[in-house]
Design an enzyme around this catalytic site. Sequence first.
Site, mmCIF file in Angstrom:
data_model
loop_
_atom_site.group_PDB
_atom_site.id
_atom_site.type_symbol
_atom_site.label_atom_id
_atom_site.label_comp_id
_atom_site.label_asym_id
_atom_site.label_seq_id
_atom_site.Cartn_x
_atom_site.Cartn_y
_atom_site.Cartn_z
ATOM 1 N N ASP A 141 4.355 -14.655 10.686
ATOM 2 C CA ASP A 141 3.392 -14.911 10.401
ATOM 3 C C ASP A 141 2.156 -14.161 10.454
ATOM 4 O O ASP A 141 1.619 -14.744 11.739
ATOM 5 C CB ASP A 141 2.766 -16.428 11.029
ATOM 6 N N GLU A 160 0.766 -1.181 -0.243
ATOM 7 C CA GLU A 160 0.016 0.644 0.029
ATOM 8 C C GLU A 160 1.290 1.441 -0.258
ATOM 9 O O GLU A 160 1.810 1.491 0.507
ATOM 10 C CB GLU A 160 -1.252 -0.026 1.371
#
Length: 438
Positions: free
Chosen positions: A296, A85
Amino acid sequence: MAPVVSGFSKLSKKDKIKWLTEHHFSNDKNAIDTLVTYWNSNEQLQQLHDEFTENTISNYYLPFSVAPNFLINDKRYTLPMTIEESSVVAAASKAAKFWQTRGGFKAKVLSAIKVGQVHFMHTGTPEKLQKFFNLVKPKLLNSVSGITKNMEKRGGGVRAIELTDKGLEIDNYYQLHCTFETADAMGANFINSCLEQFAKTLVVEAKKYTNFSETEKDIEIIMSILSNYVPECLVKASVSCAIQELPNTSQLSSLQYAQKFVRAVRIAEVEPYRAVTHNKGIMNGIDAVVLATGNDFRAIEAGAHAYASRNGKYTSLTHAEIKNDTFVFSIEIPLALGTVGGLTNLHPLVKLALELLGKPNAEKLMEITAVAGLAQNFAAINSLITTGIQQGHMKMHLMNILNQFEATKSEKEHLIKYFKTNAVTHSDVVTQIEKLRA
Ligand code: MEV
């Protein structure tokens, strides 16, 4: 429709691509070219990446960026951030710079307990099962000594095992609810190995327990798995400054800024529609650091949002207040992160990211990551309550639009100059490109 394929994973990379091109891309060679363009010419490095997962056919790039000037517990850091982004890294850097002259960020790990559960069915009474459990608990712990030995040397291990009766929710359902500390590892493999061993021992010992009837001796293990809900693997980060040190513009005095900021956070505390977007902005910063450091992000996302709804209503992960002329802004978030194991020693960029952070231990990384979330949220709210989000967002998005239109270097230079003094909108970018090309 593509035909069913067997043994796909055993095909060579080239044959996998050949199959894909034939059945999904109408034999278009451009598809092959795109995939091959992203192969790394360093064969050893490519093989390393190929072996991270099954059926790898190419590499998927994300930007590896850095955000400097983070002062955290009086130490300066440059944060590695992996995110697509456009405005996220700029926003983080801006917030870091703002707070580094105002005492910086303070962060502290509150606890580092992780959870795993063995879910099982048992037909006897809860009381009888509890007696059995009390008796067998030392054996359960003993049975994992081979697994826990190294972890204990590093300061971790099994912290507790409890029997939980869940019969009110599902008939005959019980759990071994287990807590762990995993030192600098995220600990998923360690926890799951312990849980699977607990389950085996439980079944074997139940068979030998003479106070159980024949049917009671049959414990049915449903599953053994860690939980990504880790409300006790918690870190807190905060910033604070005197009200007069906050931005002061012709539109908003510093006090008005603080009050508007606090209200914006309050809205996220009470209004779930806003809270989700508010927390998404926090996760922009958190996920970027989590990805860069090889952790993760799905586990972190799941745990963070579960924590945000721990009281039955989804709410903000950050809080803001004005306390005796001081503005205080903080975050409390569960972050089960690791700095050893997993990708940390394997992925060269992950290794580099951890080096950039001074090889932090897991707790330090929890602190840094929470700060990234708080900084991101500060930057977002700052924009939202002043200029609006689009000004900064579109400025950063300009390059994406220019690339979509395959703008040349000189077109880019010209248009970047133009949009320094004009608001970036998609339609105006298109108009200006067309004008240039006419
Ligand atoms: C965009 O990725 C994130 C924001 O929407 C967060 C927010 O609204 O607080 C800007």
